[in-house]
Design an enzyme around this catalytic site. Sequence first.
Site, mmCIF file in Angstrom:
data_model
loop_
_atom_site.group_PDB
_atom_site.id
_atom_site.type_symbol
_atom_site.label_atom_id
_atom_site.label_comp_id
_atom_site.label_asym_id
_atom_site.label_seq_id
_atom_site.Cartn_x
_atom_site.Cartn_y
_atom_site.Cartn_z
ATOM 1 N N LYS A 1 -25.752 -12.213 5.345
ATOM 2 C CA LYS A 1 -26.292 -12.870 4.193
ATOM 3 C C LYS A 1 -27.613 -13.484 5.031
ATOM 4 O O LYS A 1 -28.317 -13.839 4.343
ATOM 5 C CB LYS A 1 -25.229 -14.125 4.047
ATOM 6 C CG LYS A 1 -25.752 -14.988 3.293
ATOM 7 C CD LYS A 1 -25.889 -16.326 3.882
ATOM 8 C CE LYS A 1 -26.444 -17.667 3.131
ATOM 9 N NZ LYS A 1 -26.733 -18.809 4.026
ATOM 10 N N ASP B 1 -24.378 -15.331 -0.699
ATOM 11 C CA ASP B 1 -23.447 -16.493 -0.061
ATOM 12 C C ASP B 1 -22.524 -16.806 -1.006
ATOM 13 O O ASP B 1 -21.918 -15.871 -1.917
ATOM 14 C CB ASP B 1 -24.526 -17.633 0.082
ATOM 15 C CG ASP B 1 -24.986 -18.177 -1.125
ATOM 16 O OD1 ASP B 1 -24.896 -17.511 -2.117
ATOM 17 O OD2 ASP B 1 -25.719 -19.146 -1.095
#
Length: 217
Positions: free
Chosen positions: A124, A143
């Site tokens: 991420k 996320d």
Amino acid sequence: MKNADLENRYGAVLNAFRRVYPDPKLALRFENPFQLLVAVILSAQCTDERVNSVTEELFKKVKGPEDIIRMSDEELENLIRPTGYYRQKAKSLKGCCEVLLKNYGGEIPTRMDELVKLPGVGRKTAAMVLGNAFGINEGIAVDTHVRRVAQRVGLSDHDTPEKIEQDLMKHIPRDLWTWFSNATILHGRNVCKARKPNCGECPVKEVCRFFMKSGGV
DNA sequence: CTCCCGATAT
DNA sequence: ATATCAGGAG
């Protein structure tokens, strides 16, 4: 038939997001790749606004990796404390900066496989830095917002960020990856909220599984 | 799967 | 008062 539905859903979401979020920018404030890397590491399990309030002070004292290394653990921890997990994050930050200086001349690497090796940096964070600091689409930052939106709308039936990212990458043109991630985070924050989703004003409710299930038109 | 932690919404 | 928010490492 089922596959056509899925493709249709992706197409509808991409079109709607292109209209509503034509140029989504990160809520995180940063002026260069180093600042973005630091900010995204701090943003783990923490809102972007809180990160901004911390980095505003932090970046006055810290201009590059050397400054983090030089700083005492206590000072660094105190500066980043409001973002939570501050001991871990201080450790990650220091570890990152050591590697940056040792292996990359103090610069930020521009490949996923290198970024992911930095302490405190997962896919991420890496995708976020690559996309928003360098314009490189090497992954989709999944996320909690992207994960929630993808699951609710029905873009992926998987549960882990890794599998969800694979599903998204399979169906979304590569040059849209960073844009899609930024747009979806915005959408997740403002409309498809965790606590009280605002389905009434959602531009993709027509194709959203969650909206259908919860009695949508 | 557990641990790391502060702030805000309820 | 307490649930919820929000990624990565071991």
